[in-house]
Design a protein around this motif. Structure first.
Motif, PDB file in Angstrom:
ATOM      1  N   ARG A  45       7.168-100.258 118.107  1.00 35.62           N
ATOM      2  CA  ARG A  45       6.756-101.091 119.219  1.00 35.62           C
ATOM      3  C   ARG A  45       6.778-100.357 120.782  1.00 35.62           C
ATOM      4  N   LEU A  46       7.504 -99.049 120.685  1.00 36.57           N
ATOM      5  CA  LEU A  46       7.637 -98.200 121.861  1.00 36.57           C
ATOM      6  C   LEU A  46       6.483 -97.312 122.067  1.00 36.57           C
ATOM      7  N   ALA A  47       5.775 -97.253 120.791  1.00 33.39           N
ATOM      8  CA  ALA A  47       4.726 -95.904 120.783  1.00 33.39           C
ATOM      9  C   ALA A  47       3.310 -96.249 121.569  1.00 33.39           C
ATOM     10  N   ASP A  48       2.581 -95.296 121.792  1.00 36.69           N
ATOM     11  CA  ASP A  48       1.456 -95.289 122.370  1.00 36.69           C
ATOM     12  C   ASP A  48       0.308 -95.667 121.257  1.00 36.69           C
ATOM     13  N   ARG A  49       0.802 -95.094 119.985  1.00 35.70           N
ATOM     14  CA  ARG A  49      -0.232 -95.366 118.784  1.00 35.70           C
ATOM     15  C   ARG A  49       0.589 -95.650 117.523  1.00 35.70           C
ATOM     16  N   HIS A  50       0.338 -96.682 116.910  1.00 30.62           N
ATOM     17  CA  HIS A  50       1.045 -96.883 115.435  1.00 30.62           C
ATOM     18  C   HIS A  50       0.031 -97.106 114.538  1.00 30.62           C
ATOM     19  N   LEU A  51       0.273 -96.151 113.511  1.00 28.26           N
ATOM     20  CA  LEU A  51      -0.685 -96.195 112.369  1.00 28.26           C
ATOM     21  C   LEU A  51       0.125 -96.825 111.184  1.00 28.26           C
ATOM     22  N   ALA A  52      -0.346 -97.899 110.426  1.00 29.71           N
ATOM     23  CA  ALA A  52       0.379 -98.301 109.421  1.00 29.71           C
ATOM     24  C   ALA A  52      -0.258 -98.252 107.887  1.00 29.71           C
ATOM     25  N   PRO A  53      -0.042 -96.833 107.143  1.00 31.72           N
ATOM     26  CA  PRO A  53      -0.835 -96.604 106.224  1.00 31.72           C
ATOM     27  C   PRO A  53       0.096 -97.125 104.993  1.00 31.72           C
ATOM     28  N   ARG A  54      -0.590 -96.841 103.933  1.00 32.15           N
ATOM     29  CA  ARG A  54       0.226 -97.357 102.619  1.00 32.15           C
ATOM     30  C   ARG A  54       1.446 -96.394 102.520  1.00 32.15           C
ATOM     31  N   PRO A  55       2.437 -97.096 102.116  1.00 36.54           N
ATOM     32  CA  PRO A  55       3.765 -96.404 101.780  1.00 36.54           C
ATOM     33  C   PRO A  55       3.438 -95.257 100.721  1.00 36.54           C
ATOM     34  N   GLY A  56       4.230 -94.066 100.836  1.00 37.71           N
ATOM     35  CA  GLY A  56       4.035 -92.934  99.965  1.00 37.71           C
ATOM     36  C   GLY A  56       2.909 -92.184  99.923  1.00 37.71           C
ATOM     37  N   SER A  57       1.994 -92.563 101.143  1.00 40.83           N
ATOM     38  CA  SER A  57       0.618 -91.606 101.333  1.00 40.83           C
ATOM     39  C   SER A  57       1.037 -90.598 102.457  1.00 40.83           C
ATOM     40  N   ASP A  58       2.366 -90.397 102.940  1.00 37.50           N
ATOM     41  CA  ASP A  58       2.654 -89.508 104.109  1.00 37.50           C
ATOM     42  C   ASP A  58       2.006 -87.924 103.782  1.00 37.50           C
ATOM     43  N   ALA A  59       2.318 -87.733 102.507  1.00 31.52           N
ATOM     44  CA  ALA A  59       1.894 -86.138 102.362  1.00 31.52           C
ATOM     45  C   ALA A  59       0.327 -86.087 102.380  1.00 31.52           C
ATOM     46  N   LEU A  60      -0.241 -87.197 102.007  1.00 34.94           N
ATOM     47  CA  LEU A  60      -1.762 -87.010 101.810  1.00 34.94           C
ATOM     48  C   LEU A  60      -2.060 -87.029 103.305  1.00 34.94           C
ATOM     49  N   LEU A  61      -1.576 -87.951 104.142  1.00 32.77           N
ATOM     50  CA  LEU A  61      -2.123 -87.902 105.656  1.00 32.77           C
ATOM     51  C   LEU A  61      -1.793 -86.555 106.307  1.00 32.77           C
ATOM     52  N   LEU A  62      -0.732 -86.134 106.114  1.00 30.91           N
ATOM     53  CA  LEU A  62      -0.306 -84.726 106.676  1.00 30.91           C
ATOM     54  C   LEU A  62      -1.133 -83.621 106.074  1.00 30.91           C
ATOM     55  N   ALA A  63      -1.356 -83.799 104.547  1.00 26.68           N
ATOM     56  CA  ALA A  63      -2.499 -82.634 104.500  1.00 26.68           C
ATOM     57  C   ALA A  63      -3.800 -82.795 104.949  1.00 26.68           C
ATOM     58  N   ALA A  64      -4.160 -84.214 105.134  1.00 27.35           N
ATOM     59  CA  ALA A  64      -5.517 -84.347 105.928  1.00 27.35           C
ATOM     60  C   ALA A  64      -5.611 -83.672 107.450  1.00 27.35           C
ATOM     61  N   LEU A  65      -4.260 -83.867 107.995  1.00 25.33           N
ATOM     62  CA  LEU A  65      -4.078 -83.492 109.437  1.00 25.33           C
ATOM     63  C   LEU A  65      -4.254 -82.074 109.402  1.00 25.33           C
ATOM     64  N   ALA A  66      -3.574 -81.142 108.470  1.00 24.81           N
ATOM     65  CA  ALA A  66      -3.682 -79.836 108.267  1.00 24.81           C
ATOM     66  C   ALA A  66      -5.021 -79.257 107.973  1.00 24.81           C
ATOM     67  N   HIS A  67      -5.756 -79.970 107.059  1.00 26.16           N
ATOM     68  CA  HIS A  67      -7.289 -79.588 106.547  1.00 26.16           C
ATOM     69  C   HIS A  67      -7.932 -79.867 107.940  1.00 26.16           C
ATOM     70  N   THR A  68      -7.926 -80.626 108.860  1.00 25.51           N
ATOM     71  CA  THR A  68      -8.841 -80.755 109.859  1.00 25.51           C
ATOM     72  C   THR A  68      -8.494 -79.808 110.736  1.00 25.51           C
ATOM     73  N   LEU A  69      -7.160 -79.543 111.165  1.00 28.32           N
ATOM     74  CA  LEU A  69      -6.839 -78.176 111.912  1.00 28.32           C
ATOM     75  C   LEU A  69      -7.481 -76.975 111.734  1.00 28.32           C
ATOM     76  N   LEU A  70      -7.537 -76.818 110.125  1.00 31.12           N
ATOM     77  CA  LEU A  70      -8.206 -75.382 109.828  1.00 31.12           C
ATOM     78  C   LEU A  70      -9.481 -75.594 109.539  1.00 31.12           C
ATOM     79  N   ALA A  71     -10.273 -76.706 109.313  1.00 26.74           N
ATOM     80  CA  ALA A  71     -11.540 -76.977 109.196  1.00 26.74           C
ATOM     81  C   ALA A  71     -12.355 -76.899 110.593  1.00 26.74           C
ATOM     82  N   GLU A  72     -11.660 -77.192 111.512  1.00 22.03           N
ATOM     83  CA  GLU A  72     -12.146 -77.418 112.768  1.00 22.03           C
ATOM     84  C   GLU A  72     -11.789 -76.376 113.730  1.00 22.03           C
TER      85      GLU A  72
END
Length: 770
Positions: free
Chosen positions: A211-238
Motif C-alpha cells: 500500500r505504500l508503493a508507487d507500483r504494486h505488481l501481483a504475480p502468481r506465487p512462485g514465479s519470482d525467479a521467472l520474473l527476475l530472469a525476464a528482467l535480467a534478459h531485458t537488461l541484456l537484450a536491450e
C-alpha cells in the motif's frame, strides 16, 4: 522507586533500542530509546510488549526431567546429571551420527545461541544439523556462497540513500525486515518516496508494504525467479546492462545472456500472470534509476526456485552496477566480523559435501533440510537419529508434516530441549532446560549486525538480576557442552569459554596476516575484560574485529570520545596504513561506556575484499546454478493450477513464539484463510464461514476471510499456529490455537539446491463446510 534501563529488543530482526521501566523487580513498561544510535526511538508493538513477554506466567521457572514417563520439575544438577548419563552412553553405543541437533529461529536473537551451538556440534561430532534456515533463508545463503564464496556475504539494500527499491516477497512494514536489519523500515520506505524515489513491491497480496508503493505488481506465487530472469534478459537484450566497475571483479558476464536466453518477457508472462509490457517497463525503470536496489525475502526464498530467485536478485544488482555501491546493495561489516585482509582468492563454497542418510538430501552450509528430520528419526539402520538436542526450536509447528514429526519424536531414545516453554516440541523431551526471561540476560546482536543497513555496535547488560533458581542461558548451554562431552562435574562452565578464547588467540597469533601475529596468546587473554565468559569472548571478538583496538594501547586511557570508533571505521575502510594501531578502537569497555551504542558509519563498498571464491572474483554463473536453469526453463510450459497458497506476516507476531502473549494476539493477528471475493463466489465460500483446505500432506478446517487484499487464484494462511496438542503449557495460545499450515505439506516439495521447504506457492483445493 521505578527506574529505567536500556535493552536491545530481541523480538525481531530490527534490533531496536528500548528504554525499559523497572519496578518491583519486573519490567513494567517499554518505549523506544531516542538516543539509540541505530533505532532513534522507533518501537513496534512487539517491543512495546517486552514486559508482557518477559513476565509470561507460562514460562518455565525450573528444569523438567522425565520420570516414569512424566516431565517433573527438577534441580539443575539433576537435569545435567540426566543428560550426562544418557547422551555420552548413547553416542558410545550407536555413534556420533545418531545425534541430531535442531536450532530454531530464536537462537539468533540471543548471545547464547550465537556463542555455544558451534561448540556443541564440535563436541558431539555429528553432521545431523537441522535449523530454521531451511524453512526460511537458506536459498540466500547458498546463492551468496556461490556468487561471492561466503554464504554470509549477503548484500542489503542501502535504504537511506537509494533512489529505486524493488521488493519481492517481502513485507517489512509488518515483519520489520529480514536479512536486512533496519529499525523503522516503514519510515525508511516513506522517506524514500518523500525524497522523490520509487518503491515497487512484487507480492500476490496487497500488504501494508504494497500500500505504500508507487507500483504494486501481483504475480502468481512462485514465479519470482521467472520474473527476475525476464528482467535480467531485458537488461541484456536491450543493452541496458551497465555493471561499471563490477565488470573487472566478475566472471561469467559473457555467458549470462545465453543462459537466460529463453526467459523473455513474452515467455514468462503467462506463468507470472503479468504482461510482457509490465516486465519490460520495470526492467527499464530499474536500469534508468540513478541508484537502485533489488531485495527479495521469504516469499521469494520458500518457493520451488528459491535459490535461483535469490541468485537473480544479485544478478540484477550486478547488471545495473548497483552492487557494492552507495544507494544500491552493500555488504555490512559487523564489529565482530573478522578484520578484513587483503583481497585474495579463497576456498570457495561447496554444496553436497555429505547427504542425509534416508533420502540423500545434500547438505547446504553444513545443514540438512528440516523437512528430513522425521524420516531420519523413524528409519532404522546405521546412523538412525536416536538422540535429539533442540535449542529454541519448535519444528512440530514450523516444519512440514508436523504430525509425522510429532509421532517420530516419541520414538527417540533421549531428547533435550532448551526452551522457556513446554510447547508442541519440547513436551517430548526427556530434559527441558528453561532459559531466563530476556530482562535477565545480556544481549549483543552477533547475527543481525551482519545484515544491518548501518554499521554500529550496541551491548545490553542484563537489566534485572537472575531470579533465585534460574540459570543464565549462556551457562545452560556451556554446561550442556560439558555434559555431552563427558566432562559434567569435572570442569566449570567458564572452561568452555576459556577454551574458545585460547583456541581463537592461538589461531590469530599464528597467522602472519593477523595484527596480533607473534604475540603471546596467554598475555592477550589476560588483557580481556568482562565479568563472565561470554563477555570475555565478546571483548575478544570486538578487539580482533574490523573496528577493534587489536590489543594495541590496552593499558592506555580512553578519552571517552568517539574518535576511536571513527578510527576503527577508517581502518575497516582501508584508510589506515598497514600496522597502524587503532589505539582507541572498539572493545567491551568502550561499548559499556556508550550505553546507547557506537555508530560506525554508513555502509561502504567492500569489493573485492569481501570475495572468498576460488577465482577471487564474483562467479556470476556458477555450475550448480547453470545446472538448475533448465529445470526452471521447463516450467515455462507448466499450466498454472487453480489455487495456490501463500503465508503471511503479522506485525504483532514472530513465527510461533509470541502467540502466548495476550497483548500480541487478537485484532489482525488471526489464523484465517484469506481469499479473493471472486474465488469465494466461485467456490461458494462466505466471509466468516469455514472451509476445508487440502494439499499434499493432508487437510485443515479453517475460518474464511474474504478480502480483495489477496489476488485471485491465491489463498493465504499464516505460519506458526496450531497450538492444540495435548501436553503443552501455553494457556493463551491454546485458547485460540488456529491451525498449522505446514500440516498441508508432506515435506517432499523442496528447493533442490538449498533443501528449503516450499512453504509458499503450492497447490491447494478448497471445499466449503457447513
Amino acid at each position: 522507586m521505578p527506574r529505567t534501563a536500556l535493552r536491545i529488543c530481541p523480538l525481531c530482526e530490527a534490533t531496536c533500542g528500548l528504554t525499559l521501566t523497572i519496578g518491583d523487580a519486573a519490567v513494567t513498561g517499554a518505549r523506544g530509546d531516542r538516543e539509540d544510535v541505530f533505532s532513534r526511538g522507533f518501537i513496534c508493538p512487539k517491543g512495546a510488549a517486552f514486559g508482557a513477554v518477559d513476565s509470561d506466567p507460562d514460562r518455565l521457572r525450573a528444569p523438567l526431567v522425565r520420570r516414569d514417563g512424566t516431565l517433573q520439575e527438577a534441580t539443575w544438577e539433576e537435569a545435567f546429571d540426566a543428560i550426562a548419563a544418557a547422551v555420552p552412553a548413547l553416542v558410545g553405543e550407536y555413534g556420533a551420527q545418531t545425534v541430531g541437533v535442531v536450532l530454531g529461529n530464536p537462537n539468533v536473537h540471543t548471545m547464547a545461541g550465537a556463542l555455544y551451538p558451534p561448540l556443541l556440534l564440535k563436541a558431539l561430532g555429528t553432521r545431523n544439523l537441522f535449523t530454521a534456515s531451511t524453512l526460511d533463508q537458506m536459498p540466500k545463503h547458498v546463492s551468496s556462497g556461490l556468487l561471492f564464496g561466503d554464504p554470509f556475504a549477503i548484500p542489503v539494500p542501502d535504504l537511506d540513500r537509494t533512489d529505486f527499491l524493488l521488493l519481492l516477497g517481502a513485507n517489512p512494514v509488518e515483519s520489520n525486515g529480514s536479512l536486512c536489519t533496519a529499525p523503522d523500515f516503514p519510515g525508511k520506505l516513506k522517506a524514500l518516496r518523500a525524497r522523490g524515489g520509487t518503491l515497487v513491491v512484487v507480492d500476490p497480496r496487497r500488504t501494508r508494504t504494497a500500500r505504500l508503493a508507487d507500483r504494486h505488481l501481483a504475480p502468481r506465487p512462485g514465479s519470482d525467479a521467472l520474473l527476475l530472469a525476464a528482467l535480467a534478459h531485458t537488461l541484456l537484450a536491450e543493452k541496458l546492462a551497465a555493471p561499471g566497475r563490477l565488470e573487472e571483479h566478475t566472471e561469467g558476464l559473457g555467458e549470462l545472456a545465453a543462459a537466460l536466453g529463453s526467459f523473455t518477457p513474452e515467455a514468462v508472462a503467462p506463468a507470472c500472470d503479468l504482461t510482457a509490457a509490465e516486465i519490460r517497463t520495470l526492467a527499464r525503470d530499474l536500469a534508468a534509476a540513478p541508484t537502485a536496489a533489488v531485495y527479495g525475502r521469504i516469499g521469494s526464498c520458500t518457493v520451488e526456485y528459491g535459490t535461483l530467485a535469490s541468485w537473480l536478485v544479485d544478478v540484477l544488482n550486478i547488471l545495473t552496477g548497483n552492487l557494492d555501491r552507495p544507494g544500491g546493495a552493500l555488504f555490512p561489516l559487523s564489529a565482530t566480523a573478522p578484520a578484513p585482509g587483503p583481497a585474495r582468492p579463497g576456498k570457495g563454497f561447496a554444496l553436497g559435501r555429505w547427504s542425509s542418510r534416508v533420502s540423500g538430501h545434500p547438505e547446504a552450509k553444513a545443514e540438512l533440510p528440516m523437512a528430513a528430520l522425521a524420516e531420519e528419526i523413524e528409519t532404522p539402520g546405521d546412523g538412525q537419529v536416536r538422540v535429539l538436542i533442540a535449542i529454541a526450536a519448535n519444528p512440530v509447528l514450523s516444519a512440514p508434516d508436523g504430525d509425522r514429526l510429532d509421532r517420530a519424536l516419541v520414538g527417540l531414545d533421549f531428547m533435550v530441549s532448551v526452551d522457556p516453554y513446554l510447547n508442541e516440541t519440547s513436551r517430548h523431551a526427556h530434559v527441558v532446560l528453561p532459559p531466563p526471561p530476556p530482562s535477565q540476560s545480556a544481549h549483543f546482536d552477533f547475527a543481525f549486525n551482519g545484515f544491518a543497513v548501518r554499521n554500529q555496535a550496541r551491548y545490553s547488560p542484563a537489566v534485572l538480576p537472575l531470579e533465585e533458581g534460574r540459570m543464565d542461558e549462556c551457562e545452560i548451554q556451556a554446561r550442556l557442552v560439558l555434559a555431552v562431552s563427558g566432562m559434567h562435574g569435572s570442569a566449570a562452565p567458564d572452561a568452555v569459554d576459556e577454551l574458545a578464547i585460547r583456541t581463537t588467540l592461538a589461531k590469530e597469533t599464528a597467522d602472519p596476516r593477523s595484527r596480533v601475529h607473534g604475540q603471546d596468546p596467554a598475555s592477550l587473554a589476560g588483557l580481556l575484560t568482562g565479568g563472565s565468559g561470554p563477555e570475555r569472548r565478546l571483548d575478544l571478538m570486538l578487539r580482533l574485529g574490523p573496528y577493534g583496538d587489536q590489543f594495541a594501547g590496552a593499558d592506555g586511557a580512553d578519552d571517552d570520545s568517539d574518535a576511536g570508533a571513527d578510527a576503527g571505521a577508517d581502518a575497516a575502510a582501508g584508510a589506515h596504513a598497514e600496522g597502524e594501531a587503532a589505539a582507541h578502537g572498539l572493545s567491551l569497555e568502550r561499548l559499556l561506556a556508550h550505553p546507547h551504542g557506537i555508530d560506525l558509519g554508513p555502509l561502504r563498498p567492500r569489493l573485492p575484499g569481501v570475495l572468498k571464491t576460488r577465482s577471487g572474483r564474483i562467479e556470476l554463473l556458477p555450475d550448480p546454478i547453470a545446472a538448475e536453469l533448465p529445470r526452471m526453463r521447463a516450467a515455462l510450459a507448466d499450466r498454472p493450477t487453480a489455487l495456490v497458497l501463500v503465508g503471511r506476516r503479522h506485525l504483532r507476531s514472530n513465527n510461533s513464539w509470541l502467540h502466548n502473549v495476550p497483548a500480541l494476539t487478537g485484532g489482525s493477528n488471526r489464523c484465517t484463510l484469506q481469499i479473493h471475493p471472486e474465488d469465494a463466489d466461485r467456490l461458494g465460500l462466505a466471509d466468516g464461514g469455514r472451509a476445508r483446505v487440502t494439499a499434499d500432506g493432508g487437510s485443515l478446517e479453517v475460518p474464511v476471510e474474504v478480502t480483495d487484499a489477496v489476488r485471485t487464484g491465491v489463498v493465504s494462511l499464516p505460519h506458526g499456529w496450531g497450538h492444540d496438542r495435548a501436553g503443552s503449557r501455553l494457556s493463551v495460545a491454546s485458547a485460540t490455537p488456529g491451525v498449522n499450515v505446514n500440516q498441508l505439506l508432506d515435506g517432499t516439495r523442496l528447493d533442490p539446491l538449498s533443501g528449503t521447504a516450499v512453504l509458499n506457492g503450492f497447490p491447494v483445493e478448497l471445499t466449503p463446510l457447513p
